[in-house]
Design an enzyme around this catalytic site. Structure first.
Site, PDB file in Angstrom:
ATOM      1  N   ASP A 113       0.938  -1.137   0.079  1.00  0.00           N
ATOM      2  CA  ASP A 113      -0.092   0.033  -0.047  1.00  0.00           C
ATOM      3  C   ASP A 113       0.991   1.418   0.055  1.00  0.00           C
ATOM      4  O   ASP A 113       2.147   1.061   0.069  1.00  0.00           O
ATOM      5  CB  ASP A 113      -1.076  -0.194   1.400  1.00  0.00           C
ATOM      6  CG  ASP A 113      -2.068   0.967   0.857  1.00  0.00           C
ATOM      7  OD1 ASP A 113      -3.176   0.465   1.419  1.00  0.00           O
ATOM      8  OD2 ASP A 113      -2.057   1.767   0.090  1.00  0.00           O
TER       9      ASP A 113
HETATM   10  C1  GLC Z   1      -4.434   4.214  -0.383  1.00  0.00           C
HETATM   11  C2  GLC Z   1      -5.175   3.016  -0.057  1.00  0.00           C
HETATM   12  C3  GLC Z   1      -5.156   1.716  -0.996  1.00  0.00           C
HETATM   13  C4  GLC Z   1      -5.322   2.552  -2.309  1.00  0.00           C
HETATM   14  C5  GLC Z   1      -3.826   3.097  -2.398  1.00  0.00           C
HETATM   15  C6  GLC Z   1      -3.452   3.906  -3.870  1.00  0.00           C
HETATM   16  O1  GLC Z   1      -3.634   4.599   0.771  1.00  0.00           O
HETATM   17  O2  GLC Z   1      -5.013   2.423   1.137  1.00  0.00           O
HETATM   18  O3  GLC Z   1      -6.644   1.179  -0.639  1.00  0.00           O
HETATM   19  O4  GLC Z   1      -5.365   1.526  -3.272  1.00  0.00           O
HETATM   20  O5  GLC Z   1      -3.460   4.113  -1.527  1.00  0.00           O
HETATM   21  O6  GLC Z   1      -4.491   5.015  -3.983  1.00  0.00           O
END
Ligand code: GLC
Length: 737
Positions: free
Chosen positions: A281
């Site tokens: 993440d």
């Molecule tokens: C965010 C979220 C994740 C998302 C990623 C890209 O922090 O936790 O679910 O896909 O970043 O935007």
């Protein structure tokens, strides 16, 4: 010469290959053999463009990084034209011309926004949920995207957690089926097709168990709870063919998920045989330093890649440190090659090496986004997602030929809030508000009065008077209250989960007029609304219903659609009850109102406001004659359960018949109820039907005292009904072979 030609030239050299149509793995190996260590590490970096911000940091020079061959994928960049230009940089300006993958959070739609996923889950309609994901894939791929960071499959039992809106609620069985439906919807049958996206099962794992419902907070659960509750939807996504997994921000049992080899290697790769790639993440590798698991980014990068992470989202820790880690022997070049192989394999399977620009087609972009069919499908899933919570005195459906209707509340004419959180590239001005949807349906025949009454937040009651006057003049009132779209989703936990601001007071003022009032809820989580539940005549849960939310809700309000939704998550009476969920244990002192020394509160009931699986209809259903084909069955045998369902009301309706089991005695204690099957049945008024379930042996298995997944001989109770409080019950005994 075009660099891709070099790559193809080298790849096509062995003439026999052309005849044998090299396997993907052979093609991957051919590319790996050409790559320098720098170029391999480059594939392991995922950076955001500057088109959207979905995390705490941005990177200025991502285009220069692409041109330097230091990027494997880009996210938050879309439209056919923009992605074509970024792809050109990768393909034309780097030595090997390896194409980029473009990812985006297409969670519940790209441009045509469907209800937030928790709302879609309330439909319990797997075909509709899959169709919603198909719409998203059709649109997103027309805009140059290859990869969605969805489905989010985190089980959530704490409505304070803002991301409960993003998943399928509290139950692993429903969660498994919805995870699979969403993966199939996004990926279709062929990810090389230009209208399918690769999906991403996230957030691995147990992110929804964040302590106190506070986002990013600590997760400390047993291995049994991990395997029984949080892992099943991930396994279902994998069995449905999901190509990527995303690690979660949280630690699990003291080890951050982003470096958790138990999750990423032992379970995901060795036990489950996953062969896609794992992305982190947003900067979750860097966050292992504040977690207190790594002293610095270099150590965090080493821990993550050695635990099984293949791609670093936005953290630039692989970018900065992997080469040195390989040089000093802390990360093997084989591990780098393994990670890059996983990534390249997906790029080949997407068809990007055959034609890197195939998804960037402006014609498709013009003709495949927000079409009439897509909008009609979005309205259909929105209708199916609504849950009728109360309808005293049959206030609903409203008459289309009434004289005057008052439409009141801070959400009554909101377009923006309808889209909810994680709205992709959805645009508020393309959403149809509830007020507009009602006007669209009633035309000029009914006099419609509108009063906002109050804001979503704040203490200002100055709008109450006008709202009360409008109600007094009307034959009926539609009162739209709830949360702002920003109050759920990521980094949006709420400690108190009643209606924000002075909205409850507004409801009290309008109910006090004595008019037939329909409260329409728009929210991203269960709400603790005991006064409204007690005093409002009618309540319709609509979640955030998406681009066609207004017309969909109007369809339900005026009876053009008979509501069929069922809650995928428990609604507490009060925050103090949290966590509260239907699949609870009995305890050694189950609540007894006549015995002090039993499990209860002095000041609030144990029971929820609305239970999991609950939802009314404009008709009524009756269950009878529940039976099993054998009162004793042997391990390994299936069991047939049947029940008579009758539509005892005055109009056609769809009922979601739910089947729960209770294992009365086990080598570990078992929940009072566990959802194990459901069937959606449409019946005309007066019609009845026998509904049968074939329960496979798997139904009765659980992780026993030795953590073996098996069924144990003994007595079971089987409940069938319209929600998790189902009363119809039959006993069966599982006997040894
Ligand atoms: C965010 C979220 C994740 C998302 C990623 C890209 O922090 O936790 O679910 O896909 O970043 O935007």
């Amino acid at each position: 010469m075009n660099r891709m030609a070099i790559l193809y030239g080298l790849l096509a050299l062995p003439m026999v290959a052309i005849a044998q149509q090299k396997t993907v793995d052979q093609r991957v190996d051919s590319v790996l053999a050409l790559m320098t260590l720098d170029e391999m590490i480059g594939q392991m970096n995922l950076f955001t463009s500057d088109w959207a911000v979905t995390g705490p940091t941005l990177r200025e020079n991502y285009k220069a990084d692409i041109q330097a061959g230091k990027v494997g994928a880009i996210f938050n960049a879309h439209t056919a034209e923009y992605n074509r230009e970024l792809q050109r940089m990768a393909v034309e300006e780097t030595r090997l011309g390896i194409p980029l993958i473009f990812g985006y959070d297409v969670i519940h739609g790209y441009k045509t926004i469907t209800p937030v996923p928790l709302g879609e889950a309330a439909s319990w309609d797997l075909e509709a949920i899959e169709r919603a994901a198909r719409i998203a894939a059709e649109e997103a791929t027309a805009a140059g995207l290859h990869w969605t960071f969805a489905p989010m499959v985190d089980i959530a039992r704490d409505p304070r957690w803002g991301r409960i809106m993003e998943g399928a609620g509290e139950d692993p069985y429903l969660g498994e089926l919805i995870a699979a439906a969403r993966v199939k919807g996004f990926q279709g049958d062929d990810i090389a097709a230009v209208n399918t996206l690769i999906a991403c099962a996230k957030h691995f794992a147990a992110y929804g168990a964040a302590q106190a419902g506070r986002d990013y907070h600590t997760v400390d659960i047993s291995e049994r709870t991990l395997r029984e509750l949080y892992l099943p939807p991930f396994k279902a996504a994998l069995d449905a063919g999901v190509y990527t997994f995303m690690t979660s921000f949280n630690e699990l049992d003291g080890v951050p998920a982003t470096a958790n080899a138990h999750l990423l290697r032992e379970i995901l790769r060795e036990e489950w045989g996953f062969d896609g790639f794992v992305v982190t993440d947003y900067t979750s590798i860097n966050e292992m330093v504040p977690h207190g698991y790594a002293a610095d980014d270099q150590q965090a990068a080493m821990q993550a890649v050695n635990a099984g992470v293949d791609m670093d989202m936005q953290g630039a820790t692989f970018y900065d440190h992997l080469k040195a880690l390989v040089a000093d022997g802390n990360v093997s070049e084989d591990r780098i090659r393994e990670a890059v192989g996983d990534i390249l394999r997906v790029k080949f399977q997407l068809g990007l090496f055959d034609d890197p620009y195939r998804y960037s087609n402006t014609d498709r972009e013009q003709n495949n986004i927000m079409t009439e069919r897509q909008l009609a499908d979005a309205q259909d899933i929105a209708r199916k997602s609504t849950v009728l919570l109360k309808n005293e005195g049959q206030v609903l459906p409203l008459a289309k030929d009434m004289g005057t209707l008052a439409v009141i509340g801070p959400l009554a004419d909101s377009q923006d809030d309808l889209l909810g959180a994680w709205r992709g590239a959805g645009e508020a001005d393309q959403a149809v508000s509830l007020l507009s949807g009602i006007k669209e349906k009633l035309g000029e025949g009914v006099r419609i009065l509108y009063a906002k009454g109050a804001e979503i937040e704040g203490e200002d009651r100055s709008g109450f008077k006008a709202a009360e006057l409008a109600a007094m003049e009307a034959d009926a009132v539609v009162l739209a209250v709830g949360e702002g779209s920003w109050m759920s989703g990521e980094a949006a936990s709420r400690g108190m989960i009643g209606l924000p601001g002075v909205q409850t007071d507004l409801v009290k003022a309008i109910v006090a007029t004595g008019k037939p009032v329909v409260v329409v809820l728009m929210n991203g989580r269960p709400l603790a609304i005991p006064w409204i539940a007690e005093n409002a005549p009618a309540i319709l849960e609509t979640w955030f219903a998406g681009t066609r939310g207004g017309p969909a809700i109007a369809d339900v309000l005026f009876g053009d659609y008979n509501p069929s939704g069922k809650l995928p998550v428990t609604f507490p009476r009060h925050e103090a009850q949290i966590p509260i969920f239907y699949a609870a244990k009995n305890t050694g002192r189950p609540m007894d109102p006549n015995n002090k020394y039993t499990s209860k509160y002095l000041d609030i009931p144990n029971t929820p406001l609305y239970p999991f699986g609950y939802g009314l209809s404009y008709t009524t259903f009756a269950y009878s004659n529940l039976k099993v084909d054998q009162s004793e069955f042997r391990a390994g045998e299936s069991l047939t359960v049947s029940v008579q369902l009758a539509n005892t009301g005055k109009r056609t309706g769809k009922e979601t018949v739910q089947l729960y089991i209770r294992d009365l005695v086990g080598s570990t204690t078992r929940p009072l109820r566990e959802l194990k099957a459901f069937r959606q049945v449409a019946l005309d008024a007066g019609e009845s039907q026998t509904v049968s379930f074939e329960l496979e042996p798997e139904t009765f298995k659980f992780f026993d005292a030795k953590m073996e997944f098996r069924a144990e001989p003994g007595d079971f109770e089987i409940y069938v009904g319209g929600d998790s409080n189902a009363k119809e019950m039959v006993k069966v005994k599982l006997v040894e072979r």
